[in-house]
Write an enzyme that holds these catalytic residues in place. Sequence first.
Site, PDB file in Angstrom:
ATOM      1  CE  LYS B  79      50.340  89.437  30.303  1.00 11.03           C
ATOM      2  NZ  LYS B  79      50.090  88.199  30.504  1.00 11.03           N
ATOM      3  CB  SER B 154      49.477  87.591  34.390  1.00 17.51           C
ATOM      4  OG  SER B 154      49.474  86.990  32.822  1.00 17.51           O
ATOM      5  CB  SER B 178      47.316  85.180  31.530  1.00 17.44           C
ATOM      6  OG  SER B 178      47.812  84.769  32.977  1.00 17.44           O
TER       7      SER B 178
END
Lengths: 97, 487
Positions: B79, B154, B178
């Site tokens: 990420k 997210s 997330s």
Amino acid sequence: MAISLEEVYKIAHLCRLEFNEEEAKVLTEELSKILDYFKKLQTVNTENVAPTFHTLKVKTPFREDEVKEFPYIEDILKNAPQLYERMIIVPKVVKTP
Amino acid sequence: MTDFKELTILEALKLLEKGKISSKELVEETLKQIKKVDPQIKAYIYVDEEGAIKSAEEADRLIQKGEKKKLLGIPISIKDNICIKGLPTTCASKILQNFVAPYNATVIERLKAEGAIFIGKTNLDEFAMGSSTENSAFFPTRNPWDLERVPGGSSGGSAAAVASRMGLGSLGSDTGGSIRQPAAFCGVVGMKPTYGLVSRFGLVAFASSLDQIGPFATTVEDTALLLQVIAGHDPKDSTSASVEVPDFLKSIKEHEKTSFKIGLPKEYFESEIDSEMAKIILEIIEKLKKRHKIKEISLPHTEYAVATYYIIAPAEAFSNLARYDGVKYGFRAESKNLIEMYKKSRALGFGKEVKRRIMLGAYALSAGYYDAFYLKASKVRTLILHDFLEAFKEVDLILTPVTPTPPFKIGEKISDPLQMYLSDIFTIPVNLAGLPGISVPVGLTSDNLPVAVQAIGPHFRDELVLSLAYQIEKEVNKKFVPSILSE
């Protein structure tokens, strides 16, 4: 409204943010709706309840204050918005005495 | 001929060891898959093609020498709020658009030491603030199961990348769901470890008392292996816990037939859940009754979790994001006056949701409102934590849905922040309490959208959470492969 347009401008200044009038109006409505939702917390009885800021029962760890080499100076310089040789040019952030 | 679309990390490691495939082939296959499907899915912000191939060649040399490492030659994605030295770390924000990480996060050091290969950086909601990946400053990511729908957020890029086999695993971060929510939306396994189990050094801070790095993979075993590599004490993170890390893979095998006491919190099941999803989840629970003792429990403060979270997380974000001021790094807007420079840099550099949360946080912390908002929320947090601690006196693990609905459409919730916040209702309490939680896929709706359950365990009993997830995976006995892969 849970929050006024004036308050939005005041907080924006504290946050070092700026909004045009249209944005500020929309934000006032959105924040008001969210703050209204937060009001449900007021119905919870928290008398004699200690706050939790952290879920782990750990203390701040200490270490020896030893000098170690910092190998990333060149990499950090590459990220600076403005350089003069090997120095980062920053706007003047202190007031003249 | 190896079918790369069904390959797991553990299988790939065996094939690599036997010399049936090379790491270079594996990486080239991954890059090929990215070229094929990522123009539609848009999971990646940055692909390090050259670096990945170079690392694969090095891995192949080590494999030939007979070297043994836990992830030698395995391509994974990261990420884009976790620092890999020399690669961009943008947090999907314009304010960090040109930022190149000067050092490695501790998790990256650990993965590198075990031979993992970093394919690239995955998309996210800006600064990990969001539940749909629509808040990325660059582009939204699409759900591989239905391109009209969100992958969750997210860590939507990581979940979508693993689901569409653009890498065998990924790391994300989970502040309020997330990792677990996008894993559920994309039909992969995603885990938020206990707060403190995995070092956060090198993770760009959003809400420091809630943030935790964790793995994504297509199986529970792969998830356990990734967690094994990244878990453990790190002196560079003052919130990193000094605990012994169990052997997760061994542990889940030992618990393969263990009977657990599992609690179903009535507040979760009584709330509004999509009926088709609820049916699938209840069917799984029925099957689990064969081996496990299942009982209803109560977590009475559940309904206050979203409000508590959306005070505490923005308050911490307000403080953490003060560092983006245009002075020493990141985007700087030109202005003669210093205060104007700060304001313009931040106004142009941050997106809507980030600004909204900074404002909320500042309000909740400001004079006159601190007691009513921030302090109150911190006290309710104690009650939420206490609910869980009480429950774990009666049960070993807790089982819940991950989300109230299957993945929603792109654009459906973006204009109503409160509706978006409420979609995190089942994942947020776990972060507030610092517990480990995992999302594991259990079925598909009639629209072919993934449905998942969440297993929650006591602090530092991550091996139990993985063990139940492993049993559930066995019970479900299904591979979740989106149709985009067979097109």
